[in-house]
Design a protein around this motif. Structure first.
Motif, short mmCIF file in Angstrom:
data_model
loop_
_atom_site.label_atom_id
_atom_site.label_comp_id
_atom_site.label_asym_id
_atom_site.label_seq_id
_atom_site.Cartn_x
_atom_site.Cartn_y
_atom_site.Cartn_z
N THR A 58 -31.42 -67.91 41.33
CA THR A 58 -31.08 -66.49 41.35
C THR A 58 -31.86 -65.69 40.31
OG1 THR A 58 -28.86 -67.01 42.16
CG2 THR A 58 -29.18 -64.83 41.20
N ASP A 59 -31.94 -66.20 39.09
CA ASP A 59 -32.64 -65.48 38.01
C ASP A 59 -34.09 -65.22 38.40
OD1 ASP A 59 -30.23 -66.12 36.78
OD2 ASP A 59 -31.15 -67.01 35.00
N THR A 60 -34.77 -66.27 38.85
CA THR A 60 -36.18 -66.14 39.23
C THR A 60 -36.35 -65.13 40.36
OG1 THR A 60 -36.72 -68.38 38.51
CG2 THR A 60 -38.20 -67.38 40.14
N ILE A 61 -35.49 -65.19 41.35
CA ILE A 61 -35.56 -64.27 42.49
C ILE A 61 -35.36 -62.83 42.01
CG2 ILE A 61 -34.47 -63.58 44.66
CD1 ILE A 61 -33.70 -66.67 44.89
N ALA A 62 -34.39 -62.61 41.14
CA ALA A 62 -34.13 -61.27 40.62
C ALA A 62 -35.33 -60.74 39.85
CB ALA A 62 -32.88 -61.28 39.73
N HIS A 63 -35.85 -61.54 38.93
CA HIS A 63 -37.01 -61.10 38.14
C HIS A 63 -38.22 -60.85 39.03
CE1 HIS A 63 -35.12 -61.73 34.26
NE2 HIS A 63 -34.97 -63.03 34.45
N GLN A 64 -38.50 -61.77 39.96
CA GLN A 64 -39.67 -61.64 40.82
C GLN A 64 -39.56 -60.40 41.71
OE1 GLN A 64 -42.61 -63.76 40.83
NE2 GLN A 64 -43.23 -61.80 41.74
N THR A 65 -38.38 -60.13 42.21
CA THR A 65 -38.18 -58.94 43.05
C THR A 65 -38.46 -57.68 42.23
OG1 THR A 65 -36.57 -60.09 44.42
CG2 THR A 65 -36.55 -57.68 44.50
N MET A 66 -37.98 -57.63 41.01
CA MET A 66 -38.23 -56.46 40.16
C MET A 66 -39.73 -56.29 39.90
SD MET A 66 -35.34 -55.03 39.87
CE MET A 66 -35.59 -53.80 38.59
N VAL A 67 -40.43 -57.38 39.65
CA VAL A 67 -41.88 -57.31 39.44
C VAL A 67 -42.55 -56.80 40.72
CG1 VAL A 67 -43.97 -58.73 39.12
CG2 VAL A 67 -41.99 -59.05 37.60
N ASP A 68 -42.15 -57.36 41.87
CA ASP A 68 -42.73 -56.95 43.15
C ASP A 68 -42.50 -55.47 43.44
OD1 ASP A 68 -43.47 -59.60 43.47
OD2 ASP A 68 -41.90 -60.06 44.95
N MET A 69 -41.38 -54.93 42.98
CA MET A 69 -41.02 -53.54 43.23
C MET A 69 -41.48 -52.60 42.10
SD MET A 69 -39.48 -53.56 46.14
CE MET A 69 -38.82 -51.90 46.13
N ALA A 70 -42.26 -53.13 41.17
CA ALA A 70 -42.73 -52.38 40.00
C ALA A 70 -41.56 -51.86 39.18
CB ALA A 70 -43.66 -51.24 40.42
N GLY A 71 -40.47 -52.64 39.14
CA GLY A 71 -39.31 -52.30 38.32
C GLY A 71 -39.37 -53.04 37.00
N LYS A 72 -38.49 -52.67 36.12
CA LYS A 72 -38.43 -53.30 34.80
C LYS A 72 -37.41 -54.43 34.82
CE LYS A 72 -40.65 -49.82 32.42
NZ LYS A 72 -41.44 -49.38 33.52
N THR A 73 -37.76 -55.52 34.16
CA THR A 73 -36.86 -56.66 34.09
C THR A 73 -37.03 -57.36 32.75
OG1 THR A 73 -36.09 -58.65 35.25
CG2 THR A 73 -38.46 -58.21 35.32
N ILE A 74 -35.93 -57.90 32.25
CA ILE A 74 -35.93 -58.60 30.96
C ILE A 74 -35.38 -60.00 31.17
CG2 ILE A 74 -34.95 -58.65 28.64
CD1 ILE A 74 -34.93 -55.61 28.76
N GLY A 75 -36.12 -60.97 30.68
CA GLY A 75 -35.68 -62.36 30.71
C GLY A 75 -35.23 -62.79 29.32
N VAL A 76 -34.05 -63.36 29.24
CA VAL A 76 -33.51 -63.84 27.97
C VAL A 76 -33.57 -65.36 27.99
CG1 VAL A 76 -31.56 -63.79 26.37
CG2 VAL A 76 -31.96 -61.85 27.91
N LEU A 77 -34.27 -65.93 27.02
CA LEU A 77 -34.50 -67.38 27.00
C LEU A 77 -33.45 -68.13 26.18
CD1 LEU A 77 -38.38 -67.53 26.54
CD2 LEU A 77 -37.05 -67.44 28.65
N GLY A 78 -33.28 -69.40 26.53
CA GLY A 78 -32.37 -70.29 25.82
C GLY A 78 -33.10 -71.16 24.82
N GLY A 79 -34.26 -70.75 24.40
CA GLY A 79 -35.08 -71.42 23.40
C GLY A 79 -36.07 -70.41 22.86
N GLY A 80 -36.95 -70.85 21.99
CA GLY A 80 -37.95 -69.95 21.43
C GLY A 80 -38.99 -69.53 22.47
N LEU A 81 -39.66 -68.42 22.21
CA LEU A 81 -40.64 -67.89 23.15
C LEU A 81 -41.83 -68.83 23.37
CD1 LEU A 81 -40.68 -64.09 22.23
CD2 LEU A 81 -39.48 -65.23 24.10
#
Length: 178
Positions: free
Chosen positions: A83-106
């Motif tokens: 779900t997370d990947t689909i949400a982020h990818q859809t926002m990128v495809d639609m030229a929308g803004k999206t933020i990913g929060v990681l469970g480790g360092g960048l």
């Protein structure tokens, strides 16, 4: 190292620290940010769900995120598989803004197959963030901490699909408590 990698380090004392996170019971003291944090936190939506999302869940995630992008919302999620990947990818495809929060360092992008997506998110005006130091390893015990940031950055949380013991329900519970 952070500056060379395009990472800003923001502390809770900094003026550019997200005010919405200060409302948390235990706000992160430091954020490591690659990209740009949302300027309008009132138009932020957490989209979370199963790593093994059904075809229906995938369709609904895309549809809702397309509408969110069109309405100028920022979608926040954990950059996990499903779900997370689909949400982020859809926002990128639609030229929308999206933020990913990681469970480790960048420097420890997990899952590795989302590195290209994370770069596209940052190029599109979004961000990838973590409260963990750059070289901090990914660990399952970090995910509830990550989930509180996903919920904390959002004014609403949408659970697409989730098992009874899932991190998505932890995020929803944290959002309800905020």
């Amino acid at each position: 190292i952070a500056e060379r990698g395009g990472v800003r380090i923001i502390t809770i004392e900094d003026d550019n620290y997200p005010a919405i996170l200060r409302e948390l019971f235990d706000p992160p003291l430091v954020l490591y940010v690659r990209g740009k944090l949302p300027e309008t936190p009132d138009r932020s939506l957490a989209v979370v769900g199963s790593r093994r999302v059904s075809a229906y869940g995938e369709r609904m995630t895309r549809l809702i995120c397309e509408e969110a992008a069109g309405a100028g919302f920022t979608v926040i999620s954990g950059l996990a598989i499903g779900t997370d990947t689909i949400a982020h990818q859809t926002m990128v495809d639609m030229a929308g803004k999206t933020i990913g929060v990681l469970g480790g360092g960048l420097m420890h992008m997990h899952p590795q197959e989302n590195i290209k997506l994370a770069r596209a998110m940052v190029r599109g005006g979004g961000a990838v963030i973590s409260e963990f130091p750059l070289d901090y390893p990914v660990c399952r015990t970090n995910f509830p901490r990550r989930n509180r940031i996903v919920a904390g950055l959002s004014r609403a949380t949408l659970v697409i699909e989730a098992g009874m013991e899932s991190g998505a329900l932890i995020t929803a519970r944290l959002a309800a408590e905020a």
